[in-house]
Design a protein around this motif. Structure first.
Motif, PDB file in Angstrom:
ATOM      1  N   ASP A  83       0.836  -1.201   0.000  1.00 58.56           N
ATOM      2  CA  ASP A  83       0.000   0.000   0.000  1.00 58.56           C
ATOM      3  C   ASP A  83       0.871   1.251   0.000  1.00 58.56           C
ATOM      4  O   ASP A  83       1.980   1.255   0.523  1.00 58.56           O
ATOM      5  CB  ASP A  83      -0.902   0.006   1.240  1.00 58.56           C
ATOM      6  N   TYR A  84       0.339   2.316  -0.594  1.00 57.87           N
ATOM      7  CA  TYR A  84       1.069   3.566  -0.687  1.00 57.87           C
ATOM      8  C   TYR A  84       0.506   4.561   0.319  1.00 57.87           C
ATOM      9  O   TYR A  84      -0.696   4.597   0.572  1.00 57.87           O
ATOM     10  CB  TYR A  84       0.959   4.177  -2.082  1.00 57.87           C
ATOM     11  N   LYS A 117      -3.043   4.622  -4.114  1.00 58.97           N
ATOM     12  CA  LYS A 117      -2.521   3.713  -5.139  1.00 58.97           C
ATOM     13  C   LYS A 117      -3.296   3.847  -6.451  1.00 58.97           C
ATOM     14  O   LYS A 117      -3.313   2.932  -7.259  1.00 58.97           O
ATOM     15  CB  LYS A 117      -2.577   2.277  -4.608  1.00 58.97           C
TER      16      LYS A 117
END
Length: 170
Positions: free
Chosen positions: A126-127, A131
């Protein structure tokens, strides 16, 4: 000859420094002194005569950092059908090739060759900033705090889009 030589003064003093000419230095000082001279000559001979060059080492590291093939690899015969590196996944889209090249050139030094993270964060998880394609393009274009540089002036919008698609495919 010098063993029988007598100094006028066995102890010599000048500016508060006392020199005792009667006692010899300890044996380990003499061994250390001559040992360091031998080591220095051997060390210099190794680096001067072995063909090692700090410039050549620097050029190899810069080529690896830029993702360019090294000098020895350029001289070798290349296979008819080049295969992509195993550490970077192949993307089925037509922009995947360009995105992979851009990733290897600009991103892999921080995010690792496979995007699993090195100095920078893992791009397969995950960003922090989202994302989605738009969020990833914004991160690439404007950069992020804590060492993510902006690539707005280094890459075109098409290259940023291609790179973002490739990153999302990791």
């Amino acid at each position: 000859m010098l063993e029988n030589h007598e100094h006028k003064h066995a102890v010599h003093e000048f500016d508060g420094i006392i020199e005792n000419r009667i006692n010899n230095p300890p044996v380990y000082f003499t061994v250390l002194f001559y040992g360091l001279i031998i080591w220095g000559v051997a060390f210099m001979a190794f680096y001067l005569l072995s063909g090692w060059s700090s410039d050549a080492e620097f050029q190899e590291k810069m080529a690896a950092h830029k993702g360019e093939p090294q000098v020895e690899q350029q001289a070798a015969v290349t296979p008819a059908a080049p295969t992509p590196p195993a550490s970077v996944p192949v993307v089925a889209t037509e922009s995947g090739g360009e995105g992979r090249e851009l990733f290897a050139k600009h991103c892999s030094s921080c995010h690792g060759a496979d995007g699993k993270g090195a100095f920078g964060p893992d791009l397969s998880a995950d960003y922090a900033y989202g994302k989605s394609l738009e969020a990833v393009q914004e991160s690439i274009t404007q950069g992020r705090p804590k060492n993510m540089p902006a690539f707005e002036k280094k890459l075109s919008s098409e290259e940023i889009a291609s790179l973002a698609e490739f990153i999302l495919s990791l």
